[in-house]
Design a protein around this motif. Structure first.
Motif, short mmCIF file in Angstrom:
data_model
loop_
_atom_site.label_atom_id
_atom_site.label_comp_id
_atom_site.label_asym_id
_atom_site.label_seq_id
_atom_site.Cartn_x
_atom_site.Cartn_y
_atom_site.Cartn_z
N VAL A 128 12.56 -10.49 23.50
CA VAL A 128 13.10 -9.23 22.97
C VAL A 128 14.09 -9.51 21.82
CG1 VAL A 128 14.52 -7.22 23.53
CG2 VAL A 128 12.74 -7.98 25.11
N SER A 129 14.96 -10.53 21.97
CA SER A 129 15.94 -10.84 20.92
C SER A 129 15.24 -11.26 19.63
CB SER A 129 16.87 -11.95 21.40
OG SER A 129 17.61 -11.54 22.51
N CYS A 130 14.25 -12.14 19.76
CA CYS A 130 13.55 -12.62 18.56
C CYS A 130 12.72 -11.51 17.91
CB CYS A 130 12.65 -13.80 18.92
SG CYS A 130 13.56 -15.25 19.46
N PHE A 169 18.63 -18.91 20.03
CA PHE A 169 19.57 -19.78 20.75
C PHE A 169 20.64 -18.96 21.48
CE2 PHE A 169 18.13 -23.30 17.89
CZ PHE A 169 17.70 -24.14 18.90
N THR A 170 21.07 -17.85 20.87
CA THR A 170 22.04 -16.99 21.56
C THR A 170 21.46 -16.45 22.86
OG1 THR A 170 23.03 -16.34 19.46
CG2 THR A 170 23.45 -14.92 21.34
N VAL A 176 20.89 -19.20 30.14
CA VAL A 176 21.34 -20.28 31.01
C VAL A 176 22.10 -19.71 32.21
CG1 VAL A 176 22.93 -22.23 31.20
CG2 VAL A 176 21.38 -22.09 29.26
N GLY A 177 23.01 -18.76 31.92
CA GLY A 177 23.76 -18.13 33.00
C GLY A 177 22.84 -17.37 33.95
N VAL A 229 22.30 -26.47 24.89
CA VAL A 229 21.82 -25.44 23.96
C VAL A 229 22.71 -25.41 22.71
CG1 VAL A 229 21.41 -22.98 23.64
CG2 VAL A 229 20.80 -24.07 25.80
N ASN A 230 24.03 -25.55 22.92
CA ASN A 230 24.95 -25.58 21.77
C ASN A 230 24.62 -26.72 20.82
OD1 ASN A 230 26.52 -23.35 22.17
ND2 ASN A 230 28.07 -24.41 23.36
#
Length: 535
Positions: A128-130, A169-170, A176-177, A229-230
């Motif tokens: 959805v973000s992309c 990446f965001t 991850v959480g 990820v960072n």
């Protein structure tokens, strides 16, 4: 450092709750830390951690491999968007975790079912973000590459992927959480491996410490995934990070803190502060240190160092302005005016005296002489080449003062730790002063390199660091420190050898690596050694 501050705040809150609630299922943090250390030495704990890491890591990779390209395709191709977007948005609000029983029936009780449900949940977020990122991408970027002859693959490679990567990446970071939370659910039944299983098992046995050990393990797993990820984002989106940094507008307060922090080289606190904290850890064997006492000790340490460094900058202003290496500092460059620096020193001194008074009457009486010792350093280069040793002496008051503040009395054994800090600071300050050897000679300042040359200065520095090692070994005997501390002292010895091999009398190219990086690690390793021995 940000993690350290946050960790201290969390531990303080945890300790407060455990003391006030006094529940078996909410043990004290120090008890959990001790239990965690014992458990982490067993193969069983690492087997469960590896099982959880495999499940969540594989799920995140699968979610990215499917969600990222599919989100770009749906956002870019209008026909696919018209067909697939309604299906995505219709199913997106449904909590996928409710399908876990169905997934287990379809794919069995093995790892595949658990990985599938995690990747399904995280994959939706990435998709959805992309998709939204590409839909809102200005079309002139696509038109530009098409006008240059770029085809669909070039458009995908050079426009769409770079545009969607930051959002991807965001969403993966957020994922991850989510993945860690879902991991707990999928491991809480029909399995005998994983950290989620450990949490439920300890809960069922009413074992509070065992439960928190597993929770900490799961938290560490999440932190490792998050930082992973960072790192990936920094590597693949370096251009985005630079753009955000250039456009960032810090608040006036934050800007002032940064400016004054640079003036006093606040980051250099890492050289001596761990020695002071090591003294506190040793003192805690004799006298428990409460949060309030620790707070005022920390305030006193920061205030004393700020006052000393600010005073030194004021006294050395005319030399710093002439030295090309230091001419860009805040005072010579005019970023901070001398009157402002004076006010900063006065305020820091007042805070130091107040903090000392809050600790004890003895600390309050010692505060003015300590400030006098700190301020005198700024004049030593005018009359003695051994100013480096005096610098080490003034800074070595930190562990001694921390001990007195914590216990209320003087202890001869802690002097050995102060001597270790004295020789350690003096040794690397001599190396660092080699950079200004010619300048010091021109303006009439005195230092060991300026008086006897770089080669002799390196020999004296080596001798001082040998004394540092002798003091650290003597500390082990005086306080009966065990193997964990001795291993860390061994690491420090190796680091000091590397430091002296990185720089040579005729080659100071790597002085910054030797001075800033290695010295920072040395002091932290010492604190880790003392802390591990305390557990």
């Amino acid at each position: 450092m940000r993690y350290l501050v946050s960790l201290l705040i969390l531990i303080a809150g945890w300790k407060t709750l455990s003391v006030n609630l006094n529940l078996d299922m909410l043990p004290a943090p120090e008890d959990v830390a001790s239990s965690f250390w014992a458990t982490s030495c067993t193969n069983d704990f690492w087997m469960h951690l590896a099982a959880s890491g495999f499940r969540v890591g594989t799920a995140l990779i699968a979610a990215w491999m499917i969600g990222f390209p599919l989100g770009i395709l749906i956002g870019f191709d209008q026909r696919m968007d018209r067909v697939l977007s309604p299906m995505v948005f219709l199913t997106y609000p449904i909590p996928k975790i409710v399908f876990l029983p169905v997934v287990l029936v379809l794919f069995g009780l093995g790892d595949f079912s658990r990985i599938f449900i995690i990747s399904l949940i995280v994959g939706y977020q990435i998709l959805v973000s992309c998709r939204d990122c590409i839909v809102h991408l200005p079309r002139q970027y696509v038109v530009s590459i098409r006008s240059l002859g770029g085809g669909r693959w070039q458009t995908f490679r050079h426009v769409l992927v770079p545009a969607a990567l930051p959002e991807g990446f965001t969403s993966l970071r957020i994922g991850v959480g989510t993945a860690i939370a879902v991991l707990f659910f999928v491991e809480s039944f029909a399995t005998e491996t994983g950290l989620g299983f450990l949490i439920m098992d300890a809960w069922g046995r009413f074992d509070g410490k065992g439960m928190f050990v597993a929770i900490i393990g799961m938290s560490l797993l999440g932190v490792v995934m998050y930082e992973g990820v960072n790192l990936l984002e920094k590597y693949f989106c370096e251009w985005k990070r630079k753009e955000m940094k250039e456009n960032a507008l810090p608040s006036p307060v934050l800007r002032s803190l940064r400016t004054y922090g640079r003036m006093i080289k606040f980051s250099h606190s890492i050289f001596a502060a761990p020695f002071a904290f090591s003294a506190l850890v040793l003192a805690s064997r004799i006298e428990p240190i409460g949060i309030s006492r620790f707070f005022w000790i920390l305030v006193a340490l920061v205030a004393a160092r700020s006052a000393a460094m600010g005073f030194n900058r004021i006294v050395d202003l005319r030399y710093d302005a002439r030295n090309p290496r230091t001419a860009s500092r805040e005072l010579p460059a005019g970023t901070i005016r001398p009157a402002e620096a004076v006010a900063f020193v006065v305020l820091s001194s007042i805070v130091f005296v107040i903090a000392a008074g809050m600790l004890s009457r003895l600390c309050a009486l010692l505060a003015p002489p300590v400030l006098a010792v700190l301020f005198c350093y700024s004049y030593t280069k005018r009359f003695t080449a051994w100013s480096h040793v005096y610098l080490g002496f003034s800074i070595s008051l930190a562990p001694l003062g921390a001990w007195i503040a914590a216990t209320g009395h003087f202890e001869p054994r802690i002097v050995v730790l102060s001597l270790a800090l004295l020789t350690y600071i003096a040794g690397f300050d001599i190396l660092y002063a080699c950079q200004d050897m010619d300048f010091d000679r021109q303006v009439g300042l005195i230092s060991i390199p300026a008086r006897w040359g770089a080669e002799k200065a390196f020999q004296i520095s080596t001798l001082l660091h040998v004394l540092t090692m002798a003091c650290l070994l003597a500390l082990a005997g005086l306080f009966h420190l065990g193997w964990a501390y001795l291993v860390c002292v061994g690491i420090i010895a190796v680091l000091l050898v590397i430091e002296h091999r990185l720089v040579k009398p005729d080659d100071l190219t790597h002085i910054d690596i030797a001075f800033f990086h290695i010295n920072s690690v040395v002091s932290v390793v010492l604190l880790v050694g003392v802390w591990l021995d305390r557990l």
